[in-house]
Enzyme design. Sequence first.
Site, PDB file in Angstrom:
ATOM      1  N   ASP A   3       8.703  -6.857  -0.961  1.00  0.00           N
ATOM      2  CA  ASP A   3       7.751  -7.810  -1.558  1.00  0.00           C
ATOM      3  C   ASP A   3       8.373  -8.744  -2.573  1.00  0.00           C
ATOM      4  O   ASP A   3       7.710  -9.665  -3.056  1.00  0.00           O
ATOM      5  CB  ASP A   3       6.606  -7.030  -2.216  1.00  0.00           C
ATOM      6  CG  ASP A   3       5.774  -6.327  -1.173  1.00  0.00           C
ATOM      7  OD1 ASP A   3       5.681  -5.078  -1.208  1.00  0.00           O
ATOM      8  OD2 ASP A   3       5.254  -7.023  -0.287  1.00  0.00           O
ATOM      9  N   HIS A   9      10.639   1.891  -4.779  1.00  0.00           N
ATOM     10  CA  HIS A   9      10.102   2.270  -3.466  1.00  0.00           C
ATOM     11  C   HIS A   9      10.108   3.781  -3.359  1.00  0.00           C
ATOM     12  O   HIS A   9      11.024   4.439  -3.844  1.00  0.00           O
ATOM     13  CB  HIS A   9      10.956   1.665  -2.342  1.00  0.00           C
ATOM     14  CG  HIS A   9      10.249   1.636  -1.025  1.00  0.00           C
ATOM     15  ND1 HIS A   9      10.186   2.727  -0.194  1.00  0.00           N
ATOM     16  CD2 HIS A   9       9.558   0.649  -0.417  1.00  0.00           C
ATOM     17  CE1 HIS A   9       9.482   2.404   0.881  1.00  0.00           C
ATOM     18  NE2 HIS A   9       9.088   1.168   0.782  1.00  0.00           N
TER      19      HIS A   9
HETATM   20  C1  SDX Z   1       5.423  -1.546  -0.176  1.00  0.00           C
HETATM   21  O1  SDX Z   1       5.756   3.082   1.547  1.00  0.00           O
HETATM   22  C2  SDX Z   1       6.153   1.978   2.094  1.00  0.00           C
HETATM   23  O2  SDX Z   1       6.914   1.962   3.052  1.00  0.00           O
HETATM   24  C3  SDX Z   1       5.579   0.689   1.494  1.00  0.00           C
HETATM   25  C4  SDX Z   1       6.127  -0.618   2.033  1.00  0.00           C
HETATM   26  C5  SDX Z   1       5.762  -0.807   3.479  1.00  0.00           C
HETATM   27  O3  SDX Z   1       6.466  -1.574   4.146  1.00  0.00           O
HETATM   28  O4  SDX Z   1       4.706  -0.282   3.920  1.00  0.00           O
HETATM   29  O5  SDX Z   1       7.532  -0.632   1.887  1.00  0.00           O
HETATM   30  C6  SDX Z   1       5.534  -1.799   1.272  1.00  0.00           C
HETATM   31  O6  SDX Z   1       4.387  -1.079  -0.609  1.00  0.00           O
HETATM   32  C7  SDX Z   1       6.609  -1.802  -1.048  1.00  0.00           C
HETATM   33  C8  SDX Z   1       6.325  -1.422  -2.532  1.00  0.00           C
HETATM   34  C9  SDX Z   1       5.597  -2.584  -3.189  1.00  0.00           C
HETATM   35  N1  SDX Z   1       5.137  -2.165  -4.557  1.00  0.00           N
HETATM   36  C10 SDX Z   1       5.679  -2.696  -5.652  1.00  0.00           C
HETATM   37  O7  SDX Z   1       6.653  -3.463  -5.671  1.00  0.00           O
HETATM   38  C11 SDX Z   1       4.965  -2.279  -6.938  1.00  0.00           C
HETATM   39  C12 SDX Z   1       6.019  -1.852  -7.982  1.00  0.00           C
HETATM   40  N2  SDX Z   1       6.614  -0.570  -7.552  1.00  0.00           N
HETATM   41  C13 SDX Z   1       6.074   0.658  -8.029  1.00  0.00           C
HETATM   42  O8  SDX Z   1       4.684   0.642  -8.223  1.00  0.00           O
HETATM   43  C14 SDX Z   1       6.671   1.893  -7.347  1.00  0.00           C
HETATM   44  O9  SDX Z   1       8.015   1.690  -7.283  1.00  0.00           O
HETATM   45  C15 SDX Z   1       6.149   2.288  -5.988  1.00  0.00           C
HETATM   46  C16 SDX Z   1       4.675   2.470  -5.975  1.00  0.00           C
HETATM   47  C17 SDX Z   1       6.541   1.302  -4.956  1.00  0.00           C
HETATM   48  C18 SDX Z   1       6.801   3.636  -5.648  1.00  0.00           C
HETATM   49  O10 SDX Z   1       6.333   4.524  -6.569  1.00  0.00           O
HETATM   50  P1  SDX Z   1       6.677   6.105  -6.435  1.00  0.00           P
HETATM   51  O11 SDX Z   1       7.403   6.422  -5.218  1.00  0.00           O
HETATM   52  O12 SDX Z   1       5.443   6.863  -6.673  1.00  0.00           O
HETATM   53  O13 SDX Z   1       7.701   6.273  -7.544  1.00  0.00           O
HETATM   54  P2  SDX Z   1       7.314   6.675  -8.989  1.00  0.00           P
HETATM   55  O14 SDX Z   1       6.095   5.913  -9.408  1.00  0.00           O
HETATM   56  O15 SDX Z   1       7.294   8.153  -9.074  1.00  0.00           O
HETATM   57  O16 SDX Z   1       8.549   6.068  -9.799  1.00  0.00           O
HETATM   58  C19 SDX Z   1       9.626   6.890 -10.098  1.00  0.00           C
HETATM   59  C20 SDX Z   1       9.985   6.478 -11.531  1.00  0.00           C
HETATM   60  C21 SDX Z   1       8.794   6.542 -12.482  1.00  0.00           C
HETATM   61  O17 SDX Z   1       9.337   6.793 -13.764  1.00  0.00           O
HETATM   62  P3  SDX Z   1       9.226   8.349 -14.313  1.00  0.00           P
HETATM   63  O18 SDX Z   1       7.758   8.733 -14.254  1.00  0.00           O
HETATM   64  O19 SDX Z   1      10.091   9.167 -13.392  1.00  0.00           O
HETATM   65  O20 SDX Z   1       9.752   8.259 -15.725  1.00  0.00           O
HETATM   66  O21 SDX Z   1      10.394   5.090 -11.521  1.00  0.00           O
HETATM   67  C22 SDX Z   1       9.492   4.318 -12.320  1.00  0.00           C
HETATM   68  C23 SDX Z   1       8.246   5.139 -12.524  1.00  0.00           C
HETATM   69  O22 SDX Z   1       7.637   4.823 -13.763  1.00  0.00           O
HETATM   70  N3  SDX Z   1       9.218   3.106 -11.580  1.00  0.00           N
HETATM   71  C24 SDX Z   1       9.189   1.892 -12.121  1.00  0.00           C
HETATM   72  C25 SDX Z   1       8.910   1.036 -11.041  1.00  0.00           C
HETATM   73  N4  SDX Z   1       8.767   1.736  -9.908  1.00  0.00           N
HETATM   74  C26 SDX Z   1       8.969   3.024 -10.255  1.00  0.00           C
HETATM   75  N5  SDX Z   1       9.354   1.461 -13.383  1.00  0.00           N
HETATM   76  C27 SDX Z   1       9.257   0.122 -13.566  1.00  0.00           C
HETATM   77  N6  SDX Z   1       8.993  -0.790 -12.593  1.00  0.00           N
HETATM   78  C28 SDX Z   1       8.811  -0.361 -11.314  1.00  0.00           C
HETATM   79  N7  SDX Z   1       8.579  -1.232 -10.361  1.00  0.00           N
END
Ligand code: SDX
Length: 444
Positions: free
Chosen positions: A377, A319
Amino acid sequence: MTSRFLDEDHELAHLEFTPGQPGGSQAVNLPILQGTLGPSVLDIRQLYNETGCFTYDPGYTSTASCESKITFIDGEKGILLHRGYPIEELAEKSTFLEVAYLLMEGELPTHKEFQPFDQSITLHSMLHEQLRNFYSGFRRDAHPMAIMVGVVGALSAFYHDSLDIRDPQQRMIASHRLIAKMPTIAAMAYKYSIGQPFMYPQNHLGYAENFLYMMFSTPTAPYVVNPIVANALDKILILHADHEQNASTSTVRLAGSSGANPFACMAAGIACLWGPAHGGANEAVLNMLKEIGHKDRIPEFINRAKDKDDSFRLMGFGHRVYKHYDPRASVLRKACYEVLGELGHQRDPLLDLAKELEKIALEDPYFIEKKLYPNVDFYSGIIFQAMGIPSSMFTVIFAVARTVGWIAQWMEMIEDPSQKIGRPRQLYTGHNLRHYSPFSERKP
Ligand code: SDX
């Protein structure tokens, strides 16, 4: 930033830098604004005028786009407050329509205040009869979110008496219409996909109960909604109602900042919510669990999620704000056990797989180091499936709930005297000035 100091009004941040352009080093004092809770903000509204520089923050990881009183999130502590009330208390003790009133009006309603609101939502739940024709234009296998974007946007073609966003009365009517009609539009999208007749809302049923009635009843036999399912759905709607300045809410605010009508703004929010990184994750979680299939394959998927060369991410984990357990996931996890137990799905293989996946991921150094926890989710889809709701409808239900948050945030923006059209700038790295050349002079 070289220092923070006070002037007569508030604390200032003194910034000195050399922007690498003629004129040498620059210095600017930025007011520091402190809210009720959460981080202070550097007020950079005059930064460009005073320095000729923009800030740069793709994805807005460090940017406050607005001032708001609606929702507060502390991502480090896993705290979520709606108008100051903890989400755990609202989920346990309130109802979705009462939370809708709280988000929009700022206070929990008295009985005298709630009754007319509840009545208004009930009386606006039917759709203009001609809107039924929209559905026959879609393929039966259209994703229901595609239908939601289309039909909600089309509401502005039918309700001309609630399009003037400068008129508080029209804003209120449009808001009640949207809250009331979203479940009807959603249930109709489901009925259309399975070739069954649309069912009209029933004025004697509660909000969640009415949605389930319109989803699962048929004209051929009486249908009584299971109160366990209705209560669970009402709780899930509360958990999805609002969440500060997430992507879809920011989309609604940006669309609204141009003066677009509320129906168009909500359609924009639905479109953004559909993405698998946002509201589409609940459907993606279930698809992921079905692809994993057995707990023996969990390590394979955990390794894929950690592999920088693999675009796979563990859906339902991570998140932007929560670097601790999403408090909504904790409530949903508990609700999952309760609802599946009450519905006789104690041994749901998907729930067992989800629990095992959560356990392994939370013990994995990658997830610990990156502070990746289950989000809202991760468990919702398992409950929806146990309720008999198809996965294509999961994000639709998220949109039904989040409409209340979008409306509250949209109203707050419209009523904000400092509000102006949102228009971000950029860091331009394209070509410098050059001139047109005819085909004959172009080189491959
Ligand atoms: C919702 O914003 C909100 O409030 C949203 C929400 C709401 O109520 O409106 O809470 C609802 O959208 C919840 C999120 C649902 N999405 C997912 O579950 C999809 C999986 N999650 C990821 O896509 C990700 O965690 C996000 C999109 C939710 C957040 O991404 P960020 O904030 O841009 O974080 P990031 O991509 O920069 O991740 C930081 C690191 C990265 O690694 P590095 O580049 O630093 O090496 O963590 C890794 C990412 O690759 N990472 C993950 C991961 N989520 C982040 N690696 C593996 N699996 C994951 N799920």
